[in-house]
Each structure stands twice: as C-alpha cells, then as structure tokens.
Design a protein around this motif. Structure first.
Motif, mmCIF file in Angstrom:
data_model
loop_
_atom_site.group_PDB
_atom_site.id
_atom_site.type_symbol
_atom_site.label_atom_id
_atom_site.label_comp_id
_atom_site.label_asym_id
_atom_site.label_seq_id
_atom_site.Cartn_x
_atom_site.Cartn_y
_atom_site.Cartn_z
ATOM 1 N N THR A 45 -2.346 15.302 -12.328
ATOM 2 C CA THR A 45 -3.395 15.170 -11.320
ATOM 3 C C THR A 45 -2.879 14.412 -10.109
ATOM 4 N N GLU A 46 -2.126 13.351 -10.357
ATOM 5 C CA GLU A 46 -1.545 12.592 -9.254
ATOM 6 C C GLU A 46 -0.557 13.453 -8.477
ATOM 7 N N ALA A 47 0.218 14.272 -9.194
ATOM 8 C CA ALA A 47 1.178 15.150 -8.525
ATOM 9 C C ALA A 47 0.465 16.156 -7.633
ATOM 10 N N VAL A 48 -0.672 16.659 -8.088
ATOM 11 C CA VAL A 48 -1.452 17.598 -7.272
ATOM 12 C C VAL A 48 -1.950 16.899 -6.012
ATOM 13 N N GLU A 49 -2.429 15.669 -6.150
ATOM 14 C CA GLU A 49 -2.909 14.932 -4.987
ATOM 15 C C GLU A 49 -1.776 14.672 -3.997
ATOM 16 N N VAL A 50 -0.603 14.335 -4.515
ATOM 17 C CA VAL A 50 0.561 14.139 -3.640
ATOM 18 C C VAL A 50 0.902 15.451 -2.943
ATOM 19 N N GLY A 51 0.853 16.562 -3.685
ATOM 20 C CA GLY A 51 1.117 17.870 -3.096
ATOM 21 C C GLY A 51 0.139 18.196 -1.988
ATOM 22 N N ARG A 52 -1.129 17.889 -2.190
ATOM 23 C CA ARG A 52 -2.139 18.120 -1.148
ATOM 24 C C ARG A 52 -1.830 17.305 0.098
ATOM 25 N N LEU A 53 -1.473 16.049 -0.104
ATOM 26 C CA LEU A 53 -1.168 15.182 1.020
ATOM 27 C C LEU A 53 0.069 15.666 1.772
ATOM 28 N N ILE A 54 1.080 16.106 1.042
ATOM 29 C CA ILE A 54 2.303 16.617 1.677
ATOM 30 C C ILE A 54 1.990 17.851 2.511
ATOM 31 N N LEU A 55 1.193 18.768 1.959
ATOM 32 C CA LEU A 55 0.840 19.968 2.719
ATOM 33 C C LEU A 55 0.004 19.628 3.941
ATOM 34 N N LYS A 56 -0.905 18.688 3.780
ATOM 35 C CA LYS A 56 -1.754 18.291 4.901
ATOM 36 C C LYS A 56 -0.920 17.677 6.018
ATOM 37 N N ALA A 57 0.107 16.917 5.643
ATOM 38 C CA ALA A 57 0.925 16.223 6.630
ATOM 39 C C ALA A 57 2.093 17.061 7.139
ATOM 40 N N ALA A 58 2.270 18.270 6.624
ATOM 41 C CA ALA A 58 3.421 19.084 7.011
ATOM 42 C C ALA A 58 3.366 19.525 8.466
ATOM 43 N N GLU A 59 2.204 19.863 8.946
ATOM 44 C CA GLU A 59 2.045 20.338 10.321
ATOM 45 C C GLU A 59 0.901 19.586 10.968
ATOM 46 N N TRP A 60 1.065 19.284 12.264
ATOM 47 C CA TRP A 60 0.016 18.550 12.956
ATOM 48 C C TRP A 60 -1.257 19.379 13.036
ATOM 49 N N SER A 61 -2.372 18.725 12.804
ATOM 50 C CA SER A 61 -3.699 19.287 13.025
ATOM 51 C C SER A 61 -4.634 18.110 13.259
ATOM 52 N N PRO A 62 -5.846 18.365 13.751
ATOM 53 C CA PRO A 62 -6.766 17.243 13.903
ATOM 54 C C PRO A 62 -7.001 16.516 12.570
ATOM 55 N N GLN A 63 -6.958 17.255 11.455
ATOM 56 C CA GLN A 63 -7.181 16.648 10.146
ATOM 57 C C GLN A 63 -5.979 15.837 9.664
ATOM 58 N N SER A 64 -4.771 16.167 10.116
ATOM 59 C CA SER A 64 -3.581 15.440 9.674
ATOM 60 C C SER A 64 -3.104 14.420 10.699
ATOM 61 N N HIS A 65 -3.801 14.306 11.807
ATOM 62 C CA HIS A 65 -3.384 13.434 12.905
ATOM 63 C C HIS A 65 -3.068 12.016 12.417
ATOM 64 N N GLU A 66 -3.928 11.458 11.573
ATOM 65 C CA GLU A 66 -3.743 10.074 11.123
ATOM 66 C C GLU A 66 -2.539 9.900 10.202
ATOM 67 N N LEU A 67 -1.982 10.988 9.690
ATOM 68 C CA LEU A 67 -0.827 10.921 8.801
ATOM 69 C C LEU A 67 0.504 10.909 9.560
ATOM 70 N N PHE A 68 0.452 11.096 10.860
ATOM 71 C CA PHE A 68 1.665 11.132 11.670
ATOM 72 C C PHE A 68 1.996 9.740 12.197
ATOM 73 N N PRO A 69 3.268 9.497 12.502
ATOM 74 C CA PRO A 69 3.653 8.195 13.075
ATOM 75 C C PRO A 69 2.964 7.962 14.420
ATOM 76 N N GLU A 70 2.906 6.706 14.815
ATOM 77 C CA GLU A 70 2.199 6.347 16.048
ATOM 78 C C GLU A 70 2.731 7.085 17.274
#
Length: 118
Positions: A45-70
C-alpha cells in the motif's frame, strides 16, 4: 518462492497509470496472508502511494505545482504571467477582448508542462 510474497509495483508516466501485481506462486500465498494478516500488505500500500506521488510529480501541472522545487515554481508563475499577457493583448486579436480564457487554458495545459522542469 521460499515463503516470500513477490510484489511488483509498476508506474507509467506516459499513461499516468500504476499498478501492484502479485505474480506466480506468490499470488495464493499473498491472498492467504492478506486474509490472515492484513498488515502484511502495508508495504505494498505504501509502495502504491509512493507510485502515485511519483507520477503526480513527474510532469508539472496545477495539481503537482507544490511538489516542484521553489525555483521551478517561480518559473511556472513567470511563464503563466507571460501566457496571460499574450492572451489579453487586445491589439493582437480582432475581438478587442483578447483571446482569454481559451488561450490561457491552452497555455497552462500544454506550454507549462513542457517548459517547467526540475
């Protein structure tokens, strides 16, 4: 498999899909352990959550904005400002009202993900 459960976590940035798969002999063992000891699936389950986060942070979008460096977030804001300036340039378009919001949406959805990188 020596009593071990084989879990494969896969993710695809191009399709935005992820999955957890238990293969071969380990499948029956995993199901039996899941029924008896649900805590054994916590790492998966933790691995799935990490996978979701990695996919979300892979490309910039308004939803992933906060996951990018300043610095990347500041760049995204500057590029978006440029998009607004282009979209609302009344001299560029015949309507006199600018091309927004359609151009702004296109700019955000297609330009920003290609120019905002880590």
């Amino acid at each position: 498999m020596n009593g071990k459960v084989g879990v494969v976590v896969s993710a695809s940035a191009s399709t935005g899909r992820f999955g957890v798969r238990v293969a071969g002999e380990a499948k029956a063992l995993a199901l039996r352990h899941a029924v008896q000891w649900p805590a054994n699936l916590e790492p998966a389950t933790e691995a799935v959550e990490v996978g979701r986060l990695i996919l979300k942070a892979a490309e910039w979008s308004p939803q992933s904005h906060e996951l990018f460096p300043e610095a990347a977030r500041r760049w995204a804001v500057e590029v978006m400002r440029l998009g607004y300036l282009i979209a609302w340039d009344e001299e560029r378009f015949e309507q006199g009202e600018g091309a927004a919001p359609g151009l702004v949406d296109l700019w955000r959805d297609f330009v920003l993900p290609r120019v905002v990188v880590r």
